[in-house]
Design an enzyme around this catalytic site. Structure first.
Site, PDB file in Angstrom:
ATOM      1  N   ARG A 141       0.785  -1.232   0.000  1.00 49.84           N
ATOM      2  CA  ARG A 141       0.000   0.000   0.000  1.00 49.84           C
ATOM      3  C   ARG A 141       0.824   1.294   0.000  1.00 49.84           C
ATOM      4  O   ARG A 141       0.277   2.369   0.179  1.00 49.84           O
ATOM      5  CB  ARG A 141      -0.994   0.028   1.184  1.00 49.84           C
ATOM      6  CG  ARG A 141      -1.926  -1.170   1.205  1.00 49.84           C
ATOM      7  CD  ARG A 141      -3.152  -0.883   2.037  1.00 49.84           C
ATOM      8  NE  ARG A 141      -2.797  -0.587   3.418  1.00 49.84           N
ATOM      9  CZ  ARG A 141      -3.687  -0.187   4.324  1.00 49.84           C
ATOM     10  NH1 ARG A 141      -4.942  -0.034   3.996  1.00 49.84           N
ATOM     11  NH2 ARG A 141      -3.311   0.061   5.568  1.00 49.84           N
ATOM     12  N   ASP A 142       2.108   1.208  -0.210  1.00 51.13           N
ATOM     13  CA  ASP A 142       2.907   2.435  -0.333  1.00 51.13           C
ATOM     14  C   ASP A 142       4.086   2.207  -1.272  1.00 51.13           C
ATOM     15  O   ASP A 142       5.218   2.599  -0.995  1.00 51.13           O
ATOM     16  CB  ASP A 142       3.388   2.900   1.042  1.00 51.13           C
ATOM     17  CG  ASP A 142       3.878   4.359   1.023  1.00 51.13           C
ATOM     18  OD1 ASP A 142       3.525   5.084   0.068  1.00 51.13           O
ATOM     19  OD2 ASP A 142       4.604   4.752   1.946  1.00 51.13           O
TER      20      ASP A 142
END
Length: 331
Positions: free
Chosen positions: A55-56
């Site tokens: 997610r990053d």
């Protein structure tokens, strides 16, 4: 490691620094870009297969080691599979704004040009491969139901194009190095001189002296051993036969060591397995099978579902089977 007051994380040192620093210095070739993309896709796919979502993902969180291999770092915002809702999606918005998923920001500036990601239109630098542009459009689809999946990314023409070139280079190396190209099974050379085991080696194979438990279950999952009462020539022939049946390349090394290479790319690259034959007596041998590269789960599946049944004719007993039989009898 941890004490009562501190926690220590020991991580690999990535000498090459951030990918962000490298790409801001100037353009990279298509070949280099494909290599980074290939490694990133496999790394993310591996995480997803274990129920972990980063997610990053961004160039600042992609590090390079001294051999220019990509390493994914900073899992601080990761979510586990159990965080999904009933619709199978993660609904928490997080990450870095410039790299968030396209459904959150449908209109962004790419290369100085406003673009409608929903229509898959954006300007690419001159010379940008058409196949890569087509793939990026599919990856930037704001509709998660029609957005390209990881498996389809691996089947895309640009991804396969680089994979094809990679295989051609490997074949060229094998042609230039006949030792690597071995494994046709048609060689009439005498069997290699095998490594022998002395009394201390045999004692160390006892479960009571096995130190593998100190390294946890992962250590045990990455290697298997079996004994055979067949002569070395028959064991070698069987290994070559099984390798051909599984469409694996087999490369002969010295002292009874064979290197098996999977035919397809797995979650962590091609599966590489060492099979080494040790001579205890003229008609009694120990064979050690060990994973050198690739996914551990894929390795275990190959051993349990393919290697063990295929090698049944030459195997006397697999390591651990006697202990399991004794436990069953005691039960």
């Amino acid at each position: 490691m941890a004490t009562k007051t501190k926690i220590y994380l020991i991580l690999e040192y990535c000498k090459g620094g951030e990918l962000f620093d490298k790409i801001t210095k100037g353009k990279v070739s298509e070949r280099v870009a494909w290599k980074y993309f290939y490694q990133l896709v496999n790394a993310v796919d591996f995480c997803h297969s274990r129920g972990i979502y980063h997610r990053d993902i961004k160039p600042e969180n992609l590090l390079l080691d001294e051999n220019d291999n990509l390493k994914v770092s900073d899992f601080g915002l990761s979510a586990l599979a159990e965080s999904k809702r009933e619709d199978g999606l993660l609904h928490t918005a997080c990450g870095t704004h410039a790299y968030v998923c396209p459904e959150i920001v449908n209109r962004q500036a790419y290369d100085g040009t406003k673009a409608d990601i929903g229509k898959g239109q954006f300007k690419c630098p001159r010379g940008f491969p058409v196949e890569a542009k087509r793939l990026l459009c599919k990856m930037l689809d704001p509709n998660h139901e029609t957005r390209i999946t990881m498996s389809r990314i691996k089947e895309s023409s640009w991804f396969r194009k680089g994979l094809h070139l990679k295989h051609k280079k490997q074949q060229a190396r094998e042609i230039n190095n006949p030792m690597e190209a071995g494994g046709s099974g048609e060689s009439h050379e005498p069997p290699p001189q095998l490594a022998s085991l002395n009394a201390f080696d045999i004692i160390s194979l006892s479960s009571g002296f096995d130190l593998g438990g100190l390294f946890g279950d992962v250590y045990k999952k990455q290697e298997s051993k079996f004994t055979s009462r067949k002569p070395a020539s028959e064991i070698i022939s069987k290994l070559e036969e099984v390798a051909r049946g599984l469409k694996m390349k087999i490369r002969k090394q010295e002292a009874g060591l064979f290197k098996l290479e999977g035919a397809k790319e797995g979650r962590k690259g091609r599966l590489l397995i060492d099979a080494e034959i040790f001579e205890v007596a003229e008609t009694f041998h120990l064979v050690e099978v060990k994973k050198c590269n690739g996914d551990t789960m894929e390795y275990r599946k190959l051993v349990e579902e393919d290697l063990r049944p295929a090698l049944a004719d030459i195997v006397w007993v697999w390591q651990g089977e006697k202990e399991e039989e004794e436990l069953v009898l005691q039960g």
